[in-house]
Design an enzyme around this catalytic site. Structure first.
Site, PDB file in Angstrom:
ATOM      1  N   TYR A   1       2.100   0.237   5.765  1.00  0.00           N
ATOM      2  CA  TYR A   1       3.196  -0.677   5.475  1.00  0.00           C
ATOM      3  C   TYR A   1       3.667  -1.377   6.747  1.00  0.00           C
ATOM      4  CZ  TYR A   1       3.244   2.232   1.256  1.00  0.00           C
ATOM      5  OH  TYR A   1       2.893   2.929   0.138  1.00  0.00           O
TER       6      TYR A   1
ATOM      7  N   VAL B   1      -4.068   4.647  -4.687  1.00  0.00           N
ATOM      8  CA  VAL B   1      -5.509   4.430  -4.744  1.00  0.00           C
ATOM      9  C   VAL B   1      -6.161   5.806  -4.698  1.00  0.00           C
ATOM     10  CG1 VAL B   1      -7.508   3.417  -3.570  1.00  0.00           C
ATOM     11  CG2 VAL B   1      -5.323   2.179  -3.604  1.00  0.00           C
TER      12      VAL B   1
ATOM     13  N   TYR C   1      -0.605  14.451  -5.514  1.00  0.00           N
ATOM     14  CA  TYR C   1      -0.728  14.160  -4.084  1.00  0.00           C
ATOM     15  C   TYR C   1       0.625  14.326  -3.385  1.00  0.00           C
ATOM     16  CZ  TYR C   1      -1.394  11.399   0.171  1.00  0.00           C
ATOM     17  OH  TYR C   1      -1.428  10.974   1.468  1.00  0.00           O
TER      18      TYR C   1
ATOM     19  N   GLY D   1      -5.439  -0.771  -1.240  1.00  0.00           N
ATOM     20  CA  GLY D   1      -3.972  -0.701  -1.197  1.00  0.00           C
ATOM     21  C   GLY D   1      -3.377  -1.975  -0.621  1.00  0.00           C
TER      22      GLY D   1
END
Length: 170
Positions: A140, A96, A27, A106
């Site tokens: 975040y 995830v 990813y 997450g």
């Protein structure tokens, strides 16, 4: 509908953790950098003095479903020390699987790491994210994290391989 449980990883989870590490690296477009083995994960995380700790997100099947639990995410962390703030926890990886994103998994992993950090007397919980991963940065920030590149101008550096050997005089 299956539910998700966040739990401490067990030695037997190392194969699943390695699979997810490889998926994360793919990813991040950095899969060529993964050199870790299942055996190294086992030795480094489950010995007498572990170098890391890990949480796994486990999808629990609904009643009557034939398959067992399935590991769909992980958070790998370790403890560090700040000369300004004392004990810290560093979340090295959080991942995830794409088909399970957007379900709060997450966030659950991050919240569990925060619980661990507080239980161990840590004053900070740190992590890094690639500059193009806007969805992670948004998560975040939504959870209250500060972007230290924006607020304090910090940049992250790394020494490895031959450079480390040269520095060490070997």
């Amino acid at each position: 509908m299956a539910s998700v449980r966040i739990r401490e990883a067990k030695e037997g989870d190392c194969g699943h953790i390695l699979r997810l590490i490889r998926e994360l690296a793919e990813y991040e477009k950095l899969s060529d950098q993964v050199k870790i083995s299942e055996e190294a994960l086992r030795a480094d995380g489950f010995g007498e003095k572990p170098f890391y700790h890990c949480l796994v997100a486990e999808l629990l099947p609904a009643l009557g479903e034939p398959q067992g639990p399935c590991v769909v995410g992980y958070g790998l962390y370790y403890f560090i020390y700040s000369t300004w703030k004392g004990r810290n926890v560093y979340l090295e990886d959080i991942y995830v699987m794409p088909e399970y994103r957007g379900q709060g998994i997450g966030s659950q992993i991050i919240k569990k790491v925060a619980q661990v950090a507080l239980n161990k007397g840590c004053s900070q919980f740190r992590l890094a994210v690639l500059d193009w991963n806007k969805s992670a940065m948004d998560l975040y920030k939504a959870l209250g994290a500060q972007d230290l590149t924006e607020t304090e101008g910090w940049h992250s550096f790394r020494f490895e391989g031959e450079v480390m050997r040269e520095l060490a005089g070997k």
